[in-house]
Write an enzyme that holds these catalytic residues in place. Structure first.
Site, PDB file in Angstrom:
ATOM      1  N   ASN A 108      -5.680  -6.206   2.915  1.00 56.69           N
ATOM      2  CA  ASN A 108      -5.262  -6.059   1.519  1.00 56.69           C
ATOM      3  C   ASN A 108      -3.749  -6.106   1.412  1.00 56.69           C
ATOM      4  O   ASN A 108      -3.034  -5.648   2.284  1.00 56.69           O
ATOM      5  CB  ASN A 108      -5.835  -4.766   0.917  1.00 56.69           C
ATOM      6  CG  ASN A 108      -4.897  -3.585   1.045  1.00 56.69           C
ATOM      7  OD1 ASN A 108      -3.980  -3.406   0.240  1.00 56.69           O
ATOM      8  ND2 ASN A 108      -5.105  -2.769   2.077  1.00 56.69           N
ATOM      9  N   SER A 169       2.567   2.272   3.446  1.00 62.11           N
ATOM     10  CA  SER A 169       1.933   1.053   2.952  1.00 62.11           C
ATOM     11  C   SER A 169       2.788  -0.133   3.359  1.00 62.11           C
ATOM     12  O   SER A 169       4.005  -0.127   3.179  1.00 62.11           O
ATOM     13  CB  SER A 169       1.815   1.076   1.430  1.00 62.11           C
ATOM     14  OG  SER A 169       1.497  -0.239   0.990  1.00 62.11           O
ATOM     15  N   ASN A 171       2.670  -2.941   1.932  1.00 62.76           N
ATOM     16  CA  ASN A 171       2.680  -3.897   0.826  1.00 62.76           C
ATOM     17  C   ASN A 171       3.746  -3.643  -0.232  1.00 62.76           C
ATOM     18  O   ASN A 171       3.770  -4.307  -1.254  1.00 62.76           O
ATOM     19  CB  ASN A 171       1.298  -3.939   0.180  1.00 62.76           C
ATOM     20  CG  ASN A 171       0.241  -4.367   1.183  1.00 62.76           C
ATOM     21  OD1 ASN A 171       0.438  -5.343   1.898  1.00 62.76           O
ATOM     22  ND2 ASN A 171      -0.842  -3.615   1.265  1.00 62.76           N
ATOM     23  N   LYS A 205       1.516  10.530   5.359  1.00 60.19           N
ATOM     24  CA  LYS A 205       0.633   9.460   5.863  1.00 60.19           C
ATOM     25  C   LYS A 205       1.465   8.394   6.556  1.00 60.19           C
ATOM     26  O   LYS A 205       2.359   7.799   5.949  1.00 60.19           O
ATOM     27  CB  LYS A 205      -0.168   8.847   4.723  1.00 60.19           C
ATOM     28  CG  LYS A 205      -1.162   7.797   5.199  1.00 60.19           C
ATOM     29  CD  LYS A 205      -2.221   7.513   4.173  1.00 60.19           C
ATOM     30  CE  LYS A 205      -3.169   6.428   4.644  1.00 60.19           C
ATOM     31  NZ  LYS A 205      -4.191   6.134   3.649  1.00 60.19           N
ATOM     32  N   ASN A 234      -2.413   4.611   8.111  1.00 63.52           N
ATOM     33  CA  ASN A 234      -2.552   3.559   7.104  1.00 63.52           C
ATOM     34  C   ASN A 234      -3.014   2.259   7.797  1.00 63.52           C
ATOM     35  O   ASN A 234      -3.343   2.269   8.977  1.00 63.52           O
ATOM     36  CB  ASN A 234      -1.206   3.375   6.384  1.00 63.52           C
ATOM     37  CG  ASN A 234      -1.405   3.029   4.918  1.00 63.52           C
ATOM     38  OD1 ASN A 234      -2.190   2.142   4.594  1.00 63.52           O
ATOM     39  ND2 ASN A 234      -0.686   3.713   4.037  1.00 63.52           N
TER      40      ASN A 234
HETATM   41  C1  LIG Z   1      -8.144  -2.171  -0.480  1.00 61.60           C
HETATM   42  C2  LIG Z   1      -7.398  -1.040   0.150  1.00 61.60           C
HETATM   43  C3  LIG Z   1      -6.458  -0.361  -0.588  1.00 61.60           C
HETATM   44  C4  LIG Z   1      -5.738   0.699  -0.014  1.00 61.60           C
HETATM   45  N1  LIG Z   1      -4.836   1.374  -0.777  1.00 61.60           N
HETATM   46  C5  LIG Z   1      -4.182   2.435  -0.239  1.00 61.60           C
HETATM   47  C6  LIG Z   1      -3.270   3.185  -1.018  1.00 61.60           C
HETATM   48  O1  LIG Z   1      -3.059   2.931  -2.212  1.00 61.60           O
HETATM   49  N2  LIG Z   1      -2.606   4.211  -0.407  1.00 61.60           N
HETATM   50  C7  LIG Z   1      -2.821   4.548   0.893  1.00 61.60           C
HETATM   51  O2  LIG Z   1      -2.205   5.501   1.392  1.00 61.60           O
HETATM   52  N3  LIG Z   1      -3.697   3.878   1.650  1.00 61.60           N
HETATM   53  C8  LIG Z   1      -4.386   2.828   1.116  1.00 61.60           C
HETATM   54  N4  LIG Z   1      -5.285   2.145   1.887  1.00 61.60           N
HETATM   55  C9  LIG Z   1      -5.462   2.521   3.315  1.00 61.60           C
HETATM   56  C10 LIG Z   1      -6.638   3.448   3.530  1.00 61.60           C
HETATM   57  O3  LIG Z   1      -6.444   4.681   2.873  1.00 61.60           O
HETATM   58  C11 LIG Z   1      -6.845   3.715   5.037  1.00 61.60           C
HETATM   59  O4  LIG Z   1      -5.706   4.363   5.542  1.00 61.60           O
HETATM   60  C12 LIG Z   1      -7.077   2.441   5.823  1.00 61.60           C
HETATM   61  O5  LIG Z   1      -7.831   1.504   5.087  1.00 61.60           O
HETATM   62  C13 LIG Z   1      -7.794   2.717   7.155  1.00 61.60           C
HETATM   63  O6  LIG Z   1      -9.073   3.261   6.962  1.00 61.60           O
HETATM   64  P1  LIG Z   1     -10.419   2.346   7.008  1.00 61.60           P
HETATM   65  O7  LIG Z   1     -10.333   1.521   8.242  1.00 61.60           O
HETATM   66  O8  LIG Z   1     -11.555   3.317   6.998  1.00 61.60           O
HETATM   67  O9  LIG Z   1     -10.392   1.516   5.770  1.00 61.60           O
HETATM   68  C14 LIG Z   1      -6.006   1.081   1.333  1.00 61.60           C
HETATM   69  C15 LIG Z   1      -6.965   0.393   2.062  1.00 61.60           C
HETATM   70  C16 LIG Z   1      -7.667  -0.659   1.501  1.00 61.60           C
HETATM   71  C17 LIG Z   1      -8.696  -1.385   2.326  1.00 61.60           C
END
Ligand SMILES: Cc1cc2nc3c(=O)[nH]c(=O)nc-3n(C[C@H](O)[C@H](O)[C@H](O)COP(=O)(O)O)c2cc1C
Length: 346
Positions: A108, A169, A171, A205, A234
């Site tokens: 993403n 992040s 991004n 984080k 993250n």
């Molecule tokens: C589509 C998407 C949007 C995300 N947006 C955020 C966000 O706004 N803030 C944040 O701290 N992490 C964000 N994350 C990261 C997740 O909170 C997490 O740290 C990361 O995806 C790893 O966990 P997972 O492998 O279970 O997805 C996002 C992840 C995804 C896939």
């Protein structure tokens, strides 16, 4: 029913599927049958809060605080809403979300699309039961990023059970630089001062893409700052060479299965550095009870997931909780707390 819903959602483009999921969760919260009460062995008390189980929803799933009621009712132990910035912003141009199906992953580059702290604050003010954290960030066009965290903290912390400070992040250009020693120290000191005498748990984080030296710096600054915990981690900018999906080279943060190993390694590295002085939250690639348990043994008191929900739906949660209980029984632990950090020699 849930399997069918997940299969249908998968036919939609990923961002549309997510929007529909959140919309359904927001509108039909009342009709969701509440999950069974958790086995007491899954409960854990950390950050001054009684978590019914250690499994939460990671930030990004419920950016705008619309779905947390439903997720709590389905049996998650907590939901971390956000990332929320002071002013609303649209995020990056679409497409900005890709499913890497063969790799059990997602890339993403959303870029903190969110409704802003005023709107999200109104939604959080209506909440009643369950543990809800709020993840805060800075606007992309902000002239003073640190001031943005102060503004979002002042507005949103009174409405949440804990605050996650997102400096990881990939991004928002330049955001990860806030993980550098001097800037991080200023940011955390400002937040600790802003909370004054209030008991508001603060967690930082962090990214998984940090070398030993950066981890040393972060551990030192965080311990010195007086905040309560770390969320590890993250998404990653790394792209393992074995990724099979055609979208593997898209720009953005990679999450899901390929993130499990690196994020768990960084988690254990942090446990080694901070011992039991901080609460660690393990995130990254969890898709089974064994994965969640590995994070716990690496030092996490709580875990969170997002990407696996995209592929498996919320039925996954029941399985993770059942498997966690099996892991505890197998290893002779009587609670989650007993297993925290079992794999890391201090
Ligand atoms: C589509 C998407 C949007 C995300 N947006 C955020 C966000 O706004 N803030 C944040 O701290 N992490 C964000 N994350 C990261 C997740 O909170 C997490 O740290 C990361 O995806 C790893 O966990 P997972 O492998 O279970 O997805 C996002 C992840 C995804 C896939």
């Amino acid at each position: 029913m849930m399997d069918l819903a997940v299969a249908l959602l998968r036919l939609l483009p990923p961002e549309t599927a997510h929007r529909v999921t959140v919309e359904l969760a927001a509108r039909f919260a009342l009709f969701v049958p509440p999950a069974r009460r958790d086995d007491p062995r899954l409960g854990i008390k950390v950050l001054g809060l009684d978590f019914p189980n250690p499994v939460g929803v990671a930030a990004g799933f419920d950016k705008n605080a619309r779905a947390f009621r439903t997720m709590l009712k389905l049996g998650f132990g907590h939901v971390e809403c956000g990332t929320v910035t002071p002013r609303p912003q649209p995020g990056n141009p679409r497409p900005r979300l890709y499913r890497l199906r063969q790799d059990g992953a997602v890339i993403n580059r959303m870029g903190f699309d969110n409704d802003g702290m005023e709107v999200v604050g109104k939604r959080l003010a209506r909440r009643r039961k369950g543990i809800v954290g709020i993840n805060i960030g800075a606007n992309k066009d902000s002239a003073d990023r640190i001031a943005d965290y102060r503004t979002a903290f002042a507005k949103l912390s009174p409405l949440a059970d804990f605050v996650a400070v997102n400096v990881s992040s990939p991004n928002t250009p330049g955001l990860r630089a806030l993980q550098n020693r001097a800037e991080l120290s200023t940011l955390l000191a400002m937040l600790v001062e802003a909370r004054g005498g209030k008991a508001m748990p603060l967690l930082l984080k962090i990214a998984p893409d940090l070398d030993e030296h950066a981890l040393d710096d972060i551990a030192a600054v965080v311990l010195e700052s007086g905040i309560e915990g770390l969320i590890v981690s993250n998404t990653t900018l790394a792209r393992p060479p074995w990724l099979r999906s055609g979208y593997a080279q898209e720009t953005g943060g990679l999450s899901g299965r390929p993130l499990f190993e690196p994020s768990t390694r960084v988690l254990a590295e942090m446990r080694r550095r901070v011992g039991t002085k901080l609460v660690l939250v393990g995130v990254g690639g969890i898709s089974s009870g064994a994965d969640a348990y590995a994070k716990i043994r690496a030092g996490a008191s709580l875990v969170q997931l997002y990407t696996a929900l995209v592929y498996e739906g919320t039925g996954l949660l029941t399985r993770i909780k059942r498997e966690l209980l099996e892991c505890l029984a197998r290893d002779g632990f009587s609670s989650i707390a007993d297993a925290v950090g079992a794999d890391v020699k201090l």
